[in-house]
Each structure stands twice: as C-alpha cells, then as structure tokens.
Write an enzyme that holds these catalytic residues in place. Structure first.
Site, mmCIF file in Angstrom:
data_model
loop_
_atom_site.group_PDB
_atom_site.id
_atom_site.type_symbol
_atom_site.label_atom_id
_atom_site.label_comp_id
_atom_site.label_asym_id
_atom_site.label_seq_id
_atom_site.Cartn_x
_atom_site.Cartn_y
_atom_site.Cartn_z
ATOM 1 C CG ASP A 95 30.891 41.076 28.031
ATOM 2 O OD1 ASP A 95 30.240 41.382 29.246
ATOM 3 O OD2 ASP A 95 30.608 40.013 27.407
ATOM 4 C CG ASP B 151 46.157 39.659 39.771
ATOM 5 O OD1 ASP B 151 45.966 40.253 40.927
ATOM 6 O OD2 ASP B 151 45.295 39.198 39.459
HETATM 7 C C1 FRU Z 1 43.297 38.375 41.242
HETATM 8 C C2 FRU Z 1 42.431 38.794 40.249
HETATM 9 C C3 FRU Z 1 42.063 38.125 38.921
HETATM 10 C C4 FRU Z 1 41.674 39.244 37.895
HETATM 11 C C5 FRU Z 1 42.272 40.294 38.423
HETATM 12 C C6 FRU Z 1 41.464 41.485 38.555
HETATM 13 O O1 FRU Z 1 43.666 39.459 41.984
HETATM 14 O O2 FRU Z 1 40.843 38.876 41.009
HETATM 15 O O3 FRU Z 1 41.052 36.930 38.990
HETATM 16 O O4 FRU Z 1 41.989 38.701 36.949
HETATM 17 O O5 FRU Z 1 42.646 40.247 39.746
HETATM 18 O O6 FRU Z 1 42.181 42.637 38.634
#
Ligand code: FRU
Length: 540
Positions: A104, A22
């Site tokens: 956590d 992301d």
């Molecule tokens: C979306 C996600 C989010 C999370 C992140 C972890 O792709 O699953 O919900 O915060 O990626 O990398």
C-alpha cells in the site's frame, strides 16, 4: 546484446525482457493453462514500487502466448506493487478468483481480491479488483506484522462450506502460516490458531498447502481430503532462500497441519527440499485435464546485477514438474511434465557401455547447449565404496564441494559433464558418488558449478543432496535438461532435484559439448543413455 542472446534459454518460461520472480496464480481454465508471474516491466532487476502480474497462456505448458498484464498497481492498497498470490477455481460454477498481496501507499502488506471481468473469455485478459479491497489487512487487533504478511495460497473448501487460505508471516523469528476462513472471499475471519508454525525459521514466503494421494501418481483437487490422502505444506524460507516441504496430516477438526514423524525436525538441514539448487517461491496447481499436480518454481540468476542489467533480463521458471508422493510415503517425487518431450529431436542411444575409471565419453550428435539427457548406471564393485565419515553426513552440499579433495577415489563421482568447452576449461559436472555407511550404501548427488564459467564473478556454488536409492538393487539414473544457462537435474527418477544457473564463456551454442564421465577409481557400466537435441519452444 551478445550477452542477451547467449544465455537466453530456449525452452524455459520467461518474459520477453526485464525482471521476473515468483510464479503466481497458475491454473487451467476452459482448456488453457494460465501462468502469471511477478514482473518488473521497467527493469532487469527487482523493484520495490512497481511489481505487476505478467500473464501468459498456453495449450501445452510448453509454448506460451503473452497477454496484457493482469494486475498493475492502481489503488492506495497496491500502489507500491502487486505481489505474489494464487488463483482458486470456485465451485460449483468453476469461476476463477485471484487473491494477491498489495503493497500500500505506506508500504504495508495486505491481501486483495480480483475477479475476471468476463468469465466467458477463456484468456481471462482483464481482471477487476474488488471494491471491498483490501480484504485482509494488519490492524491493532490482529497484531499482524505489516512488513511480513503476504502470498495468499489457493483456497480450499472445508466441510462447513467455508473457504480457507493460508498467508505467510512471522512472529518474532517464528515462521507462521496464518489461517483465514471465508464464505465469499470478501469477508475473512482469522482462525484462533495457525495452520502451522516453526520457531526460528523466520518469514514464511509463498506457502503452498495441498492434498496428495497415498498410493499413486494422480494429483488431487486442493479441497480433497480423506483416508487415502496426505497433505503437503511447502514454505519458502526467506532467510535460507530455499523451498522446504513437510508431509503430514490435515486435521480438519482442529484445522491444523500435523507433520508426520520425521518431519517435525528442528534441524533445517534434515527437512527435504523440492530442489537442492536454485529454485524458490514455487507453487502447485491441480490440472484436472491430466489429473496431476503441477509444480512451478522460480529460478533466479547466478550472475551479478550489472550483468543482468547488461543482458536486459533476469529470472526464468523451471520446467513445470508433475509431483506425487513416493510409495514410501517419506518424500515427494518430481518429474518434468511429459509435454516437454515433444521438443525432443535427433535421439542418440547407447546401451551397456563400460565407462572405465578416470575416463570421459563424448556424447556427440546432440546440440549440447540445448538438450535432454537420460543416463543410467550399474555399479558392481561395492567393496570399493569409500566409507562415509559420519560427520559429513549432515551436509551433502559441503561434501560435494569436497569431492576431489577430501574425498579421494572410490565409487564415483561419475555422471555427466554438461556445457563443456572443447578443451575443458569450462564444464558443469552432475554426478553420483556412492558411499558406505554402516551396512548400507548412500548415494550422493552433486551439481558442481565451480568450473562452469571462466567469468568468476558468477555465483559458482556447488549443490548436493543424498538420493534415497539403494544402488545394489535399484538402477541409478540421472536426467538433465540443459538449456544454455540452466541445468535442471533429476536424480533417482525424480527423488532429488538440483537446478543450476551457469554462464559459460566458451561452452556456448555449437561450442558446447556433452560427456559422460567417471572420475572414480572403479569402472561403472552405463546401462542406457538417451540424449536428444531440444527444439526451441515459442515463449512470449
Ligand atoms: C518471494 C517474494 C514474495 C513476494 C514477492 C514479491 O520471492 O518475496 O514473498 O510476494 O516475492 O515480488
């Protein structure tokens, strides 16, 4: 090593190696664009115990300079990962803050605050985690699901001078946007209701909530509201792996989002998407310098895990897109940021050229593996359009997979064959087909990957969507940004977007070719074709 070089894009954002997902906390601060991203610094695959926030800066959203990681696991509340989140520029002093999800020591999800160590450093190199973290955590009283509580949005300020954020979650299989209020980003109170929710949609990841102008392409700062404003709620549906958006009203007295008529569907296939190919966990920010809202989105690989490990990297970001409300008020429009056009070189132009039925037209003189192509069509013999079987209407993607089998002849498919090998063993077809439905015409856009690679281990899914243009009165245009292993296509001037990852084995570098094609039974006219070779951007 060969794999590594062959599929690496040359103007799409990515880290120098390993895994990225992301986009996080995009913003503009002191004349620089900041891009943070979910990153596993140790491996080319996702990690559930070591995600960090990578960080790069740019003057133009095209060339990027890497900085040290902004957030890394260090405390009991984020020891298993620093997951997605957003930045807010806090008025009136204009200082940025970050809210992110921590995983956590017991793998529970919670929200945390980080502030720059030195706000006068335009690079914002070092981030300090609040001693008050976690600022939001699941508890017995709030009954929040410890495995589904993540991805805080950019905050917006209400008339009561309280900041609001939404965090993605689910209650059973109902997807929810949890709403929280605060005056200082440290102490948060949960609203008694959700900003919005929808039954059976599952976990809502990476929510995004922002105002958009009713008339015009200008973007708005996230806290703006008023009579000339609609609101957009975007959610990333974990179960469907797609980004969906709703247009509606932000009712500030009730503090809820009310979707417009036509957006309250229970039928997911009727809810619009930012992109009908691979595009997920996206996030916008307001760029005050150019008064626009800019959208970032993650494009995952379509290759198998072993190949990702072999090539040593996985995941790219889509070219940032400016986003605005179409004048109909019924959909959003997206267009690659104008800055990307400075990579264009050696233009090839063509006007008023008949593309006979069943023919190919080679577009030579561009580096076909690294190009930007715009093409517009004019169609005349509408009487020859195939009638759309009403049962096909619901599933454009299926319809696109059926083209050439179920759908025989008619107006199209015509469009571009990109990343084609010399003797056509490999190609990706981005096309339009016009159907008649009652007295109207419907334009189907497809991105067909089925012949994109001789390596059949890749995901070769075909993508499809209807583009809301009237082909009788409007120009039918297509733009594709081609970058070695990614093809980002924009139909109808950005009304339907479709991104594909492809891994040709023959159509690579100088061995890749570009064609316009018409596979229909009727001639069409290319009113205009502009193609450019693209220069390489300096990225990380
Ligand atoms: C979306 C996600 C989010 C999370 C992140 C972890 O792709 O699953 O919900 O915060 O990626 O990398």
């Amino acid at each position: 090593f060969i794999l590594n070089q062959t599929y690496r894009p040359s103007f799409h954002f990515q880290p120098s190696k390993n895994w990225m997902n992301d986009p996080n906390g995009p913003m503009r601060y002191k004349g620089l664009y900041h891009m943070f991203y979910q990153h596993n610094p140790k491996d080319a695959v996702f990690s559930d115990n070591g995600m960090v926030w990578g960080h790069s800066i740019s003057r133009d959203l095209v060339n990027w300079f890497p900085l040290q990681h902004a957030l890394t696991p260090s405390e009991p509340y984020d020891t298993n990962g620093c997951w997605s989140g957003s930045a807010t520029i806090v008025h009136p002093k204009g200082k940025p803050v970050i809210l992110y999800t921590g995983i956590d020591y017991m793998h529970r999800q919670n929200q945390n605050l980080a502030i720059p160590k030195n706000v006068s450093d335009p690079f914002l190199r070092e981030w300090v985690k609040s001693p008050k973290n976690p600022v939001l955590a699941p508890s017995i009283t709030n009954k929040i699901n410890v495995d589904s509580f993540r991805d805080p949005t950019t905050a917006w300020l209400g008339h009561d001078n309280l900041w609001r954020i939404v965090v993605g979650s689910k209650e059973g299989d109902k997807g929810v946007a949890l709403l929280f209020l605060s005056k200082d980003f440290v102490q948060w109170v949960q609203a008694k209701h959700h900003l919005h929710s929808a039954e059976t949609t599952g976990m809502w990841e990476c929510p995004d909530f922002f105002p958009i102008l009713i008339n015009g392409t200008f973007g708005l700062d996230t806290s703006i509201n008023g009579p000339y404003v609609r609101h957009v709620l975007k959610i990333s549906l974990y179960d469907a792996s797609h980004d969906y958006y709703l247009i509606g009203t932000y009712d500030t007295t009730k503090d809820i989002f009310v979707p417009d008529k036509g957006f309250e569907h229970n039928e997911l296939s009727l809810v619009p998407r930012y992109d009908y190919g691979k595009f997920y966990a996206s996030k916008t920010f307001y760029d005050g310098a150019k008064k626009r809202r800019v959208l970032w989105g993650w494009i995952n690989e379509s290759s198998v895990r072993e190949d990702d490990i072999k090539k040593g990297w996985a995941g790219i970001q889509a070219i940032p897109r400016t986003l605005w409300l179409h004048k109909s008020g019924k959909q959003l429009v997206q267009w690659p940021i104008v800055e990307i056009e400075k990579l264009r070189t050696n233009p090839i132009n063509l006007h008023s050229k008949i593309l006979k039925r069943g023919t190919l037209l080679e577009v030579s003189g561009v580096t076909a593996a690294q190009a930007d192509v715009e093409i517009s069509f004019e169609v005349n013999e509408f009487g020859k359009a195939q009638v759309l079987d009403p049962s096909w209407k619901m599933d454009p993607q299926l319809l696109c997979s059926g083209i050439g089998t179920k759908v025989k002849g008619g107006l199209g498919p015509f469009g571009l064959l990109v990343l084609a090998s010399k003797s056509m063993q490999e190609y990706t077809a981005v096309s339009f087909t016009i159907f008649r439905s009652n007295k109207n015409y419907m334009v189907l856009m497809c991105s067909d990957q089925i012949r994109s690679s001789l390596n059949l281990k890749n995901d070769l899914t075909t993508y499809g969507a209807f583009v809301d243009v009237d082909p009788v009165h409007e120009e039918l245009s297509l733009r594709s940004l081609i970058d070695h292993s990614v093809v980002e296509s924009f139909g109808g001037q950005g009304k339907a977007c479709m991104t594909a990852r492809v891994y040709p084995t023959l159509a690579i570098n100088d061995e890749a070719y570009l064609h316009a094609f018409n596979n229909g039974t009727v001639d069409v006219k290319i009113t205009r074709l502009n193609a450019w070779s693209m220069k390489k951007a300096k990225i990380n």
